[in-house]
Design a protein around this motif. Structure first.
Motif, PDB file in Angstrom:
ATOM      1  N   ILE A 154      33.969  27.699 -40.089  1.00 34.52           N
ATOM      2  CA  ILE A 154      33.973  26.851 -38.900  1.00 34.52           C
ATOM      3  C   ILE A 154      34.140  27.692 -37.631  1.00 34.52           C
ATOM      4  O   ILE A 154      33.452  27.482 -36.627  1.00 34.52           O
ATOM      5  CB  ILE A 154      35.085  25.787 -39.003  1.00 34.52           C
ATOM      6  N   SER A 155      35.060  28.662 -37.682  1.00 32.93           N
ATOM      7  CA  SER A 155      35.265  29.534 -36.516  1.00 32.93           C
ATOM      8  C   SER A 155      33.997  30.317 -36.189  1.00 32.93           C
ATOM      9  O   SER A 155      33.600  30.434 -35.028  1.00 32.93           O
ATOM     10  CB  SER A 155      36.413  30.507 -36.794  1.00 32.93           C
ATOM     11  N   THR A 156      33.355  30.847 -37.240  1.00 37.22           N
ATOM     12  CA  THR A 156      32.136  31.634 -37.043  1.00 37.22           C
ATOM     13  C   THR A 156      31.016  30.783 -36.468  1.00 37.22           C
ATOM     14  O   THR A 156      30.343  31.178 -35.511  1.00 37.22           O
ATOM     15  CB  THR A 156      31.676  32.255 -38.380  1.00 37.22           C
TER      16      THR A 156
ATOM     17  N   GLY B 286      55.368  32.590 -46.841  1.00 37.59           N
ATOM     18  CA  GLY B 286      54.296  33.528 -46.505  1.00 37.59           C
ATOM     19  C   GLY B 286      52.898  32.947 -46.587  1.00 37.59           C
ATOM     20  O   GLY B 286      51.919  33.695 -46.539  1.00 37.59           O
ATOM     21  N   LEU B 287      52.786  31.615 -46.704  1.00 35.70           N
ATOM     22  CA  LEU B 287      51.466  30.989 -46.784  1.00 35.70           C
ATOM     23  C   LEU B 287      50.851  30.889 -45.392  1.00 35.70           C
ATOM     24  O   LEU B 287      51.539  30.550 -44.420  1.00 35.70           O
ATOM     25  CB  LEU B 287      51.577  29.591 -47.388  1.00 35.70           C
ATOM     26  N   LYS B 288      49.571  31.171 -45.292  1.00 34.16           N
ATOM     27  CA  LYS B 288      48.831  31.015 -44.039  1.00 34.16           C
ATOM     28  C   LYS B 288      48.189  29.636 -44.045  1.00 34.16           C
ATOM     29  O   LYS B 288      47.237  29.383 -44.786  1.00 34.16           O
ATOM     30  CB  LYS B 288      47.774  32.106 -43.901  1.00 34.16           C
ATOM     31  N   LEU B 289      48.727  28.738 -43.227  1.00 30.32           N
ATOM     32  CA  LEU B 289      48.242  27.357 -43.199  1.00 30.32           C
ATOM     33  C   LEU B 289      47.027  27.236 -42.300  1.00 30.32           C
ATOM     34  O   LEU B 289      46.808  28.045 -41.392  1.00 30.32           O
ATOM     35  CB  LEU B 289      49.356  26.425 -42.727  1.00 30.32           C
ATOM     36  N   ARG B 290      46.226  26.192 -42.567  1.00 26.53           N
ATOM     37  CA  ARG B 290      44.989  26.011 -41.810  1.00 26.53           C
ATOM     38  C   ARG B 290      45.289  25.685 -40.358  1.00 26.53           C
ATOM     39  O   ARG B 290      46.301  25.070 -40.036  1.00 26.53           O
ATOM     40  CB  ARG B 290      44.140  24.902 -42.429  1.00 26.53           C
ATOM     41  N   GLU B 291      44.380  26.079 -39.491  1.00 28.95           N
ATOM     42  CA  GLU B 291      44.473  25.810 -38.056  1.00 28.95           C
ATOM     43  C   GLU B 291      43.200  25.106 -37.630  1.00 28.95           C
ATOM     44  O   GLU B 291      42.100  25.644 -37.814  1.00 28.95           O
ATOM     45  CB  GLU B 291      44.666  27.105 -37.271  1.00 28.95           C
ATOM     46  N   LEU B 292      43.355  23.930 -37.057  1.00 30.90           N
ATOM     47  CA  LEU B 292      42.188  23.129 -36.677  1.00 30.90           C
ATOM     48  C   LEU B 292      42.092  22.971 -35.165  1.00 30.90           C
ATOM     49  O   LEU B 292      41.824  21.893 -34.644  1.00 30.90           O
ATOM     50  CB  LEU B 292      42.273  21.745 -37.345  1.00 30.90           C
ATOM     51  N   ASP B 293      42.298  24.074 -34.446  1.00 26.91           N
ATOM     52  CA  ASP B 293      42.266  24.003 -32.979  1.00 26.91           C
ATOM     53  C   ASP B 293      41.134  24.842 -32.395  1.00 26.91           C
ATOM     54  O   ASP B 293      41.246  25.400 -31.320  1.00 26.91           O
ATOM     55  CB  ASP B 293      43.615  24.458 -32.396  1.00 26.91           C
ATOM     56  N   HIS B 294      40.008  24.930 -33.118  1.00 25.08           N
ATOM     57  CA  HIS B 294      38.877  25.702 -32.600  1.00 25.08           C
ATOM     58  C   HIS B 294      38.262  25.008 -31.382  1.00 25.08           C
ATOM     59  O   HIS B 294      38.222  23.785 -31.305  1.00 25.08           O
ATOM     60  CB  HIS B 294      37.803  25.841 -33.688  1.00 25.08           C
TER      61      HIS B 294
ATOM     62  N   GLU C 214      32.601  22.766 -49.947  1.00 30.25           N
ATOM     63  CA  GLU C 214      31.515  22.011 -49.312  1.00 30.25           C
ATOM     64  C   GLU C 214      32.009  21.433 -47.987  1.00 30.25           C
ATOM     65  O   GLU C 214      33.034  20.753 -47.944  1.00 30.25           O
ATOM     66  CB  GLU C 214      31.041  20.887 -50.234  1.00 30.25           C
ATOM     67  N   ILE C 215      31.264  21.717 -46.919  1.00 31.03           N
ATOM     68  CA  ILE C 215      31.617  21.237 -45.587  1.00 31.03           C
ATOM     69  C   ILE C 215      30.464  20.400 -45.053  1.00 31.03           C
ATOM     70  O   ILE C 215      29.317  20.851 -45.049  1.00 31.03           O
ATOM     71  CB  ILE C 215      31.886  22.407 -44.624  1.00 31.03           C
ATOM     72  N   GLN C 216      30.772  19.196 -44.625  1.00 28.08           N
ATOM     73  CA  GLN C 216      29.765  18.334 -44.004  1.00 28.08           C
ATOM     74  C   GLN C 216      30.143  18.161 -42.534  1.00 28.08           C
ATOM     75  O   GLN C 216      31.281  17.825 -42.214  1.00 28.08           O
ATOM     76  CB  GLN C 216      29.713  16.971 -44.701  1.00 28.08           C
TER      77      GLN C 216
END
Length: 281
Positions: A214-216, A152-160, A50-52
């Protein structure tokens, strides 16, 4: 004016066997379909992310829904919040980024890297976008992030572009108030502390369905700024409660009708009436 003649005779009972066979066949088909392939549960029953978020200016919600669908998010539930028309909440279907085998390999990597701190607990969230780990001693979050990348984990990126993030919620517990400002701000980092300081619990945020959404959406909105207020995993507990409550209400209603018909009319008619109602349901 007369629509039905008094001498009309319709032989309803002549087709009893045919109607019975059709009815029984339909009930059996429904029971089989309820098991295989089974119900097509929505997000409330299966769980999801869920994203607000808030937009810098109102956008037509129909346009947003169409864009979200074209981007591949077929099972999503987007609603507008409030009267201003700039706040929204969306629920997306759960997507697990790590398999059980991969999760065990990552755990082994952390146990080896933090042998002195002793790894007490390692849990992958049901949504697959977050790992919660607990140590016996305090650990530097930057070191956890380093080992997570090594594993090998792909961490979140919050620089959109045109995307802002904020910490949702103004009420804090007494334990959370003890955290420093720097620790509170780390909740937007790939790794952050969680809960009480003495628990030594950390959360590793992975690239998941939320990042992709979010990117989309940011690309669809163009110059409209998107401010993310919260990203949470929504469990299927509410769906289970609704399902269980619905089944119980049906059984209670049938039982009470059985008692009513037995006392009001005749005990011989009550079971047949209840069977008919159950058949209809």
């Amino acid at each position: 004016m007369q629509f039905i003649r008094p001498d009309i005779n319709i032989p309803f009972m002549r087709y009893t066997r045919i109607a019975g066979l059709v009815s029984v066949g339909t009930v059996i088909a429904c029971l089989v379909l309820s098991i295989w392939p089974g119900p097509n549960y929505g997000i409330d029953f299966k769980g999801g992310t869920e994203i607000q978020f808030r937009l810098s200016e109102p956008v037509d919600i129909a346009k947003m829904r169409a864009s979200i669908g074209k981007a591949g998010f077929k099972k999503s539930d987007l609603v507008r919040l409030g009267t201003a028309g700039d706040r929204y909440r969306v629920q997306l279907e759960a997507v697990t980024t790590l398999s059980g085998e991969q999760s065990e390999k990552v755990r082994a990597t952390f146990e080896k890297a933090f042998e002195k701190q002793v790894l007490e607990d390692f849990k992958l969230s049901p949504g697959g976008d977050k790992i919660s780990i607990t140590f016996e001693k305090e650990v530097d979050p930057a070191q956890i992030e380093k080992i997570a990348v090594k594993a090998g984990l792909k961490l979140r990126e919050l620089d959109h572009d045109h995307v802002l993030f904020e910490v949702a919620g103004s009420e804090k517990s007494e334990d959370e108030e003890k955290f420093s400002v720097e620790e509170k701000e780390r909740c937007l980092e790939p790794v952050c502390r969680f809960g009480r300081a003495e628990d030594n619990t950390y959360e590793i945020f992975l690239q998941g369905v939320a990042d992709s959404f979010i990117s989309t959406l940011a690309g669809v909105l163009g110059d409209v700024t998107l401010q993310v207020e919260s990203i949470e995993w929504v469990g299927p507990a509410v769906g289970r409660q609704l399902r269980d409550a619905g089944i119980k209400s049906i059984l209670y209603a049938l039982g009470l009708i059985l008692i009513y018909v037995a006392f009001r009319f005749d005990l011989r008619f009550a079971p047949g009436a209840v069977v008919c109602l159950f058949h209809d349901v």
